[in-house]
Design an enzyme around this catalytic site. Structure first.
Site, PDB file in Angstrom:
ATOM      1  N   SER A  12       0.839  -1.186   0.000  1.00  0.00           N
ATOM      2  CA  SER A  12       0.000   0.000   0.000  1.00  0.00           C
ATOM      3  C   SER A  12       0.880   1.244   0.000  1.00  0.00           C
ATOM      4  O   SER A  12       1.914   1.287   0.673  1.00  0.00           O
ATOM      5  CB  SER A  12      -0.887  -0.015   1.250  1.00  0.00           C
ATOM      6  OG  SER A  12      -1.684   1.134   1.315  1.00  0.00           O
ATOM      7  N   GLY A  15       3.293   3.398  -4.623  1.00  0.00           N
ATOM      8  CA  GLY A  15       3.360   4.166  -5.854  1.00  0.00           C
ATOM      9  C   GLY A  15       2.883   3.436  -7.091  1.00  0.00           C
ATOM     10  O   GLY A  15       3.068   3.916  -8.209  1.00  0.00           O
ATOM     11  N   LYS A  16       2.244   2.299  -6.915  1.00  0.00           N
ATOM     12  CA  LYS A  16       1.774   1.505  -8.056  1.00  0.00           C
ATOM     13  C   LYS A  16       0.774   2.258  -8.919  1.00  0.00           C
ATOM     14  O   LYS A  16       0.902   2.262 -10.147  1.00  0.00           O
ATOM     15  CB  LYS A  16       1.136   0.190  -7.576  1.00  0.00           C
ATOM     16  CG  LYS A  16       2.051  -0.737  -6.860  1.00  0.00           C
ATOM     17  CD  LYS A  16       1.351  -1.995  -6.377  1.00  0.00           C
ATOM     18  CE  LYS A  16       0.079  -1.782  -5.621  1.00  0.00           C
ATOM     19  NZ  LYS A  16       0.181  -1.078  -4.340  1.00  0.00           N
ATOM     20  N   SER A  17      -0.192   2.902  -8.310  1.00  0.00           N
ATOM     21  CA  SER A  17      -1.239   3.575  -9.085  1.00  0.00           C
ATOM     22  C   SER A  17      -0.675   4.701  -9.941  1.00  0.00           C
ATOM     23  O   SER A  17      -1.094   4.885 -11.088  1.00  0.00           O
ATOM     24  CB  SER A  17      -2.330   4.118  -8.160  1.00  0.00           C
ATOM     25  OG  SER A  17      -2.946   3.044  -7.469  1.00  0.00           O
ATOM     26  N   ASP A  37      -7.853  -2.806  -5.610  1.00  0.00           N
ATOM     27  CA  ASP A  37      -8.799  -1.798  -5.116  1.00  0.00           C
ATOM     28  C   ASP A  37     -10.085  -1.810  -5.935  1.00  0.00           C
ATOM     29  O   ASP A  37     -11.171  -1.567  -5.406  1.00  0.00           O
ATOM     30  CB  ASP A  37      -8.179  -0.406  -5.134  1.00  0.00           C
ATOM     31  CG  ASP A  37      -7.104  -0.217  -4.069  1.00  0.00           C
ATOM     32  OD1 ASP A  37      -7.040  -1.029  -3.122  1.00  0.00           O
ATOM     33  OD2 ASP A  37      -6.318   0.743  -4.182  1.00  0.00           O
TER      34      ASP A  37
END
Length: 177
Positions: A12, A15-17, A37
């Protein structure tokens, strides 16, 4: 390799999004973005209160029950079906079960060209992002920073504590002809 699926795994607030959005901008073709998500948001509220669904502890711990696993399995198969139908998909995931989580995806994506990407971020940096976001349970980012990578095998790893999302996306895109 000509990847048709890019699986980003990280904790969580790693920085993936942001990387996903940048990837969609730098990749030459259209790529769909889906993530855990997306799955959790699609579940009925009763499945987001723990028990058989998914639960979020006050300390940031995440628990999943049999009902969540059943819906997750169907969702993973659905993503694989979209790819088999010709879609290119970027998956934004959190492998809470480490290697076992990756294996669920490997099984569903068998025979498809997949680029496995580890998104690493120092626990303190991720915790700072978590606090700034204000939409996560405090402690989740630090708890997941290393947990999600245990036993997972990647084709490529990026570190968002040392590089911006766009730089990470360009590195990933270089592995997707």
């Amino acid at each position: 390799m000509t990847a048709q699926v890019i699986v980003l795994n990280g904790g969580s607030s790693s920085g993936k999004s942001g990387i996903v959005r940048c990837l969609q901008g730098v990749l030459a073709q259209a790529w769909l973005a889906v993530g855990v998500d997306t799955l959790v948001d699609a579940m009925p509220a009763a499945m987001r209160d723990g028990g058989a669904g998914i639960g979020f502890g006050a300390d940031g711990a995440v628990s999943v029950g049999a009902g969540f696993r059943e819906l997750e399995a169907a969702w993973i198969e659905g993503v694989a079906a979209m790819v088999r139908a010709g879609a290119r998909v970027i998956v934004d995931e959190v492998f809470l079960g480490g290697a076992a989580s990756q294996e669920r995806w490997r099984t569903a994506l068998a025979g498809l060209p997949v680029l496995w990407v580890g998104v690493r971020c120092d626990a303190e940096v991720a915790a700072g992002r978590e606090m700034a976001r204000g939409d996560r349970v405090a402690g989740m980012a630090a708890a997941q920073a290393e947990l999600v990578h245990r036993g997972v095998v990647y084709d490529l790893e990026v570190d968002t504590a040392r590089a911006e999302a766009l730089e990470c996306a360009r590195l990933i895109a270089a592995h997707v002809p």
